[in-house]
Design an enzyme around this catalytic site. Structure first.
Site: not given
Ligand code: DGY
Length: 322
Positions: A240-241, A270, A288
């Site tokens: 996710a993040r 990142e 990512h």
């Molecule tokens: C997004 O679209 O937010 C993703 O993290 C990119 O892969």
């Protein structure tokens, strides 16, 4: 006759087909080198632009948005996540913000499943052993991982991607637990067990997969206290993040063996990331790549353009977030 098409500033190099459509329909200012813009200079690059098409690598905080030229009417991010954009600041300036949901659900769920399997089975360290010439022979006790079949998968955030991961994990005979603000509809739940809080769910997670947006409330959600609620030798996966995880706490739990393994595709700050992960054999680390397929990146670009097309045709854009 002068060219009346709207000017769109694009901050990164985009897939060829997306740039071709951009150039057909807009006066596109492309980034041929793909070099990252310093956020402080972004407003200058936007001089004369009617819209910006940024990526999650661009930080559009309140100061950047305040400095954007008055000509900018829309920010159409090439991402589903929009934690890199200060929505309140955009709203205050009357700038429309859109994102690209749905089209990256499958690709991201695939990477989450890949990380669940790779982390549980130690695929990365097994591969490294072979590549480094360290493989002597098949061994009854060599490279032992954890089986996912029959284990419990906890999903933190049962949105589109969380549900798609649940669907894949059911194919591996995993029992699904989840938590979210509210239970999802019965057809989406498909037998998954709802927990009203993360604290109630964590003791039931042999594997925990994170699928919530990064907000002030979810920042550092997975801290030492919550890791302590997971079963011994649980596996943690984050697609996710990065900011949802307290890196120090996760690294300590992986180092001590309290957690068996982790699979990470995203990192706080990142492309910089906590260097402590590099020394951990039980951490699978990807840069990512959740949405990184040809099909998905094209679809993300086309979705961003559908949003811009609607804005400039005076219609409500399909994926407006502010
Ligand atoms: C997004 O679209 O937010 C993703 O993290 C990119 O892969």
């Amino acid at each position: 006759m002068s060219d009346q098409r709207p000017v769109v500033l694009v901050t990164r190099r985009l897939p060829e087909a997306v740039e071709a459509r951009l150039q057909r329909d807009y006066r596109a200012v492309l980034n041929g080198t793909d070099a990252l813009y310093d956020p402080a200079t972004l407003p200058q690059h936007c001089e004369g632009a009617d819209a910006v098409l940024p990526c999650p690598t661009d930080r559009l905080d309140a100061a950047v948005i305040a400095a954007l030229p008055a000509s900018v009417k829309a920010i159409a991010t090439f991402s589903v996540g929009y934690d890199h954009i200060d929505l309140a600041a955009a709203k205050a300036r009357g700038i429309i913000v859109t994102n690209t949901p749905d089209v990256l659900t499958a690709a991201t769920a695939d990477i989450a499943m890949l990380l669940i399997l790779a982390a549980a089975r130690g695929a990365h360290s097994a591969e490294a052993l072979l590549r480094m010439g360290g493989w002597q022979a098949w061994a009854p006790t060599g490279q032992l991982g954890l089986e996912v079949t029959g284990k419990r998968l906890g999903i933190f955030g049962m949105g589109r991607i969380g549900r798609a991961v649940a669907k894949r994990a059911r194919g591996f005979d995993m029992a699904i637990h989840y938590t979210d603000t509210n239970p999802v509809a019965a057809e989406d739940e498909a037998g998954a067990v709802y927990h009203a809080s993360a604290e109630a769910m964590l003791p039931h997670c042999d594997v925990l997969s994170l699928h919530c947006p990064l907000t002030p409330e979810t920042r550092r959600f997975l801290n030492a206290e919550r890791i302590a609620l997971l079963p011994e030798r649980a596996v943690v996966v984050n697609t996710a993040r990065g900011g949802i995880v307290d890196d120090e706490a996760l690294i300590a739990a992986l180092k001590s063996g309290r957690l068996a393994a982790a699979g990470l595709d995203v990192y706080d700050g990142e492309p910089r990331f906590h260097q402590g992960y590099l020394a951990l054999e039980n951490a699978v680390l990807l840069p990512h790549i959740g949405s990184a397929t040809v099909e998905t990146r094209n679809a993300m670009g086309f979705t961003a353009l559908d949003n811009l097309d609607a804005v400039f045709a005076g219609r409500e854009p399909p994926n407006r977030v502010a």
